[in-house]
Design a protein around this motif. Structure first.
Motif, PDB file in Angstrom:
ATOM      1  N   UNK A 188      51.820  98.268 -78.005  1.00  0.00           N
ATOM      2  CA  UNK A 188      52.734  97.308 -78.216  1.00  0.00           C
ATOM      3  C   UNK A 188      52.976  96.558 -77.126  1.00  0.00           C
ATOM      4  N   UNK A 189      52.902  96.958 -76.053  1.00  0.00           N
ATOM      5  CA  UNK A 189      52.906  96.170 -74.668  1.00  0.00           C
ATOM      6  C   UNK A 189      52.064  95.252 -74.576  1.00  0.00           C
ATOM      7  N   UNK A 190      50.815  95.624 -74.749  1.00  0.00           N
ATOM      8  CA  UNK A 190      49.538  94.551 -74.850  1.00  0.00           C
ATOM      9  C   UNK A 190      49.832  93.498 -75.698  1.00  0.00           C
ATOM     10  N   UNK A 191      50.571  93.744 -76.676  1.00  0.00           N
ATOM     11  CA  UNK A 191      50.788  92.608 -77.687  1.00  0.00           C
ATOM     12  C   UNK A 191      51.619  91.505 -76.907  1.00  0.00           C
ATOM     13  N   UNK A 192      52.259  91.784 -75.939  1.00  0.00           N
ATOM     14  CA  UNK A 192      52.920  90.747 -75.178  1.00  0.00           C
ATOM     15  C   UNK A 192      52.495  90.194 -74.131  1.00  0.00           C
ATOM     16  N   UNK A 193      51.019  90.636 -73.977  1.00  0.00           N
ATOM     17  CA  UNK A 193      50.627  90.124 -72.751  1.00  0.00           C
ATOM     18  C   UNK A 193      49.934  88.835 -72.833  1.00  0.00           C
ATOM     19  N   UNK A 194      49.894  88.209 -71.784  1.00  0.00           N
ATOM     20  CA  UNK A 194      49.277  86.559 -71.706  1.00  0.00           C
ATOM     21  C   UNK A 194      47.853  86.807 -71.830  1.00  0.00           C
ATOM     22  N   UNK A 195      47.108  86.061 -72.806  1.00  0.00           N
ATOM     23  CA  UNK A 195      45.791  85.873 -72.598  1.00  0.00           C
ATOM     24  C   UNK A 195      45.072  87.323 -73.289  1.00  0.00           C
ATOM     25  N   UNK A 196      45.791  87.712 -74.206  1.00  0.00           N
ATOM     26  CA  UNK A 196      45.340  89.300 -74.764  1.00  0.00           C
ATOM     27  C   UNK A 196      43.801  88.929 -75.383  1.00  0.00           C
ATOM     28  N   UNK A 197      42.958  89.789 -75.035  1.00  0.00           N
ATOM     29  CA  UNK A 197      41.621  89.917 -75.674  1.00  0.00           C
ATOM     30  C   UNK A 197      41.275  91.238 -76.527  1.00  0.00           C
ATOM     31  N   UNK A 198      40.414  91.408 -77.094  1.00  0.00           N
ATOM     32  CA  UNK A 198      39.848  92.660 -77.877  1.00  0.00           C
ATOM     33  C   UNK A 198      39.693  93.869 -76.910  1.00  0.00           C
ATOM     34  N   UNK A 199      39.481  93.284 -75.572  1.00  0.00           N
ATOM     35  CA  UNK A 199      39.037  94.517 -74.517  1.00  0.00           C
ATOM     36  C   UNK A 199      40.008  94.344 -73.328  1.00  0.00           C
ATOM     37  N   UNK A 200      41.302  94.214 -73.680  1.00  0.00           N
ATOM     38  CA  UNK A 200      42.278  94.151 -72.872  1.00  0.00           C
ATOM     39  C   UNK A 200      43.069  95.512 -72.793  1.00  0.00           C
ATOM     40  N   UNK A 201      43.396  96.339 -71.560  1.00  0.00           N
ATOM     41  CA  UNK A 201      44.109  97.591 -71.567  1.00  0.00           C
ATOM     42  C   UNK A 201      45.433  97.208 -70.475  1.00  0.00           C
ATOM     43  N   UNK A 202      45.916  98.016 -70.175  1.00  0.00           N
ATOM     44  CA  UNK A 202      46.996  98.081 -69.227  1.00  0.00           C
ATOM     45  C   UNK A 202      46.605  99.146 -68.005  1.00  0.00           C
ATOM     46  N   UNK A 203      46.630  98.519 -66.893  1.00  0.00           N
ATOM     47  CA  UNK A 203      46.046  99.049 -65.851  1.00  0.00           C
ATOM     48  C   UNK A 203      46.794 100.304 -65.608  1.00  0.00           C
ATOM     49  N   UNK A 204      47.972 100.651 -65.721  1.00  0.00           N
ATOM     50  CA  UNK A 204      48.686 101.723 -65.593  1.00  0.00           C
ATOM     51  C   UNK A 204      48.324 102.914 -66.219  1.00  0.00           C
TER      52      UNK A 204
END
Lengths: 165, 488
Positions: free
Chosen positions: A119-135
């Motif tokens: 849900x939070x990743x969906x709001x990330x700039x430049x989201x990719x298929x291999x994006x994650x949140x560092x936390x």
């Protein structure tokens, strides 16, 4: 990888104690004597540590080590990496500022993603298929030598401007 | 920084804190009076993120942040929902910024009234406007001013302790509330109206709001949008919170979702996941556990799509209902337009909250303002035709986006300021007096600013009052009391 999931779910509890340190993260650049102060507090010997390569917003590679169990956000903070604005909500899954991008094979090793992280990743700039949140990524030995790229936000801001104005 | 505070910070741990405070002990005297001086108007996220970026990137720039209220942090304090404490963690970073040796906070200064933009521009090399969007868009329909109709801005301000919304005392004695608009603010209002009080009482919601909500008769909240499910403005986190909100169940209109499943596959991931969650909530047969939860639910929420307000209906000068026009969509996707069908429909309700957007207001006749877009016209944060004047945050882009959006847009403005210093288009060669001359002006006008350590007194009082009733904070609700606490 149930550990990662469990830690993710416990994010509030897990990171509460870190908040002071997190808040200070963005100020690392001012302070040159930090390392001598924190060097003695590292819990594990360096040979147990996992090497992580960050690629910053200028494309520079920064190599650091972290202890297994630490999150990538923890490492950014403890190593004073100068990614301005990184980890704004202090690892509580309430923003997307610790967005990192991985290579496909590393991404596969990172374990399952919770709905809340997605849900939070969906709001990330430049989201990719291999994006994650560092936390939400906790280091394990199997991640030795991983590369994590901090997305370049400026270009994405320009994109979103076109869409919003 | 008093010795007492310094000691406390030492005790609070964190190597950077100590070092940082150590530097600041020598205060401004360490810095040359010829340092470039930047003034920031407004201490919300836009102001603090702009300040942070400049202070970090430049070792010689001094940044002063002016704020109308005695308390800092803008919408983080007065906008972010009380049950979203995680988002408020950004305050820790803002506090670091405010305590930086080259940063000063001046609360209780109403720029545009106590001091003009022109005076600020004379005192500082650059002025960044980041005072946000304190107005709201109006519906423009008859009955908008009836008792029982509120703007979301005021309603949110009321439960969050914004001083000028203290008297709102909304009437919550009706069963059905209608919220117009389907953005995250609308969902915040719906969630606060429907949340069990046991959840709210552990937040920093104000005590009067908590008491009113405990007595609330509102059992059903309809969240109305002009367009369809594929155009909804909220984000998935807020929707998921509604879906999972204890003691509530969703009530949707299946027909609103016609054709949506078929369109899913072409959507970008964020819109797709948001739509899937809505579809699941609206159409899927719930599992056994969810079924049981829904049966037990005492409160209802639901989206109503393809509806625009036509008139707020009255009974004895109070809201009795709302007349909605039925729309159809022309076009597809984000750009689809709502077009009237000519049909109308009346909904009985006793509370209407209009949540169709915040709006920036002009601050000073000397500052260009685009009243149609309600922003200060700018290129990358540079205010058009006004050298040395910049803007960031909602005043720059319009009132949309989450805190990360504001962060990036503020960093962007900070970059523009620094680029202009480097290129010479912002002349920083001549020394400017900065806060020195502004403080003198204010003193002459009988205005006493609230410093950041004054704010910390308010902060401490609020936290100890909160502790006494099991909340993280009990906010001081009037400017008078804030000032009294600050200066004792």
């Amino acid at each position: 990888m149930s550990l990662v999931t469990a830690l993710g779910r416990l994010a509030h509890v897990r990171l509460r104690g870190y908040s002071r340190r997190t808040a200070a993260a963005s100020w690392g650049a001012f302070l040159t004597a930090r390392r001598s102060l924190t060097a003695g507090t590292q819990p594990l010997r360096s040979d147990n540590k996992v090497t992580v390569h960050f690629i910053n917003r200028d494309g520079e590679k920064i190599t650091v080590k972290g202890a297994p169990g630490e999150s990538l956000l923890d490492i950014v903070i403890s190593e004073d990496l100068d990614f301005d604005g990184f980890g704004a909500c202090e690892g509580t899954l309430a923003c997307s500022t610790c967005h990192l991008i991985f290579d496909e094979e590393v991404y596969k090793k990172l374990g399952p993603v919770t709905d809340e992280e997605m849900d939070m990743l969906d709001l990330a700039y430049g989201l990719t298929d291999t994006s994650r949140l560092g936390c939400q990524i906790c280091l394990t030995k199997s991640l030795e030598g991983m590369v994590a790229r901090v997305p370049e936000s400026v270009a994405d801001i320009r994109q979103s401007k076109d869409g919003s104005s | 920084m008093s010795g007492h505070n310094l000691l406390k910070l030492w005790a609070s741990g964190g190597s950077r804190w100590r070092l940082h405070q150590g530097i600041s002990r020598c205060g401004k005297a360490c810095y040359s009076s010829s340092n470039p001086k930047v003034c920031i108007v407004g201490s919300g996220p836009a102001g603090f993120y702009t300040a942070q970026h400049i202070l970090k990137a430049r070792q010689n720039v001094e940044v002063d942040v002016y704020e109308r209220l005695p308390v800092p942090f803008g919408l983080v304090r007065f906008g972010v929902a009380p049950d979203h404490p995680e988002v408020k963690n950004v305050i820790n970073t803002f506090t670091q910024t405010a305590k930086h040796s080259r940063c000063s906070f001046y609360g209780n200064v109403n720029v545009g009234k106590d001091v003009s933009i022109d005076e600020l521009q004379q005192a500082y090399h650059a002025v960044v406007l980041s005072y946000g969007a304190e107005g709201n868009r109006s519906m423009g329909v008859p009955g908008e001013d009836l008792a029982g109709v509120y703007s979301a801005k005021d309603f949110v301000g009321w439960y969050n302790g914004l001083p000028n919304c203290r008297e709102l005392s909304p009437d919550l004695s009706c069963e059905t509330a209608v919220i117009l608009g389907q953005g995250n603010v609308a969902l915040d209002v719906a969630r606060i109206l429907l949340s069990p009080v046991d959840i709210l009482k552990k937040t920093d919601i104000t005590q009067p709001a908590l008491e009113a909500l405990a007595e609330s008769q509102v059992r059903r909240v309809l969240i109305v949008g002009r367009r369809g499910p594929m155009q909804i403005a909220c984000t998935i986190k807020e929707l998921r919170e509604m879906v999972n909100l204890p003691t509530t169940r969703p009530e949707m209109v299946a027909a609103d979702f016609e054709g949506v499943t078929e369109a899913l596959k072409d959507l970008p991931r964020p819109r797709k996941r948001l739509t899937e969650l809505m579809l699941k909530t609206a159409l899927e047969k719930p599992g056994e556990k969810e079924q049981e939860r829904r049966i037990k639910a005492s409160r209802i929420w639901g989206f109503r799509f393809f509806r625009s307000p036509v008139e707020v209906l009255a009974n004895h000068n109070r809201v009795a209902g709302i007349r909605l026009a039925v729309n159809k969509l022309e076009g597809e996707g984000e750009g689809a337009q709502a077009v009237l069908t000519g049909e109308v429909e009346d909904v009985t309700c006793g509370l209407v909250v209009s949540s169709i957007g915040y709006k920036s207001l002009p601050i000073d006749p000397s500052v260009p303002f685009d009243s149609r877009k309600a922003i200060v016209p700018n290129v990358m944060g540079r205010v058009q035709q006004t050298a040395g004047l910049y803007c960031s945050g909602w005043l720059k882009t319009g009132p949309t986006g989450v805190i990360a959006t504001t962060m990036n847009n503020s960093f962007d403005t900070a970059r523009s300021v620094m680029e202009d210093m480097d290129s010479g288009s912002l002349d920083v060669s001549a020394a400017k007096p900065g806060s020195k001359s502004i403080s003198a002006l204010l003193e002459k006008r009988g205005i006493k600013p609230v410093t950041f350590s004054d704010w910390e007194k308010i902060d401490n009082v609020e936290m100890s009052r909160g502790e006494a009733c099991g909340k993280p904070r009990e906010k001081v609700l009037t400017v008078e009391e804030m000032l009294q606490v600050a200066w004792t």
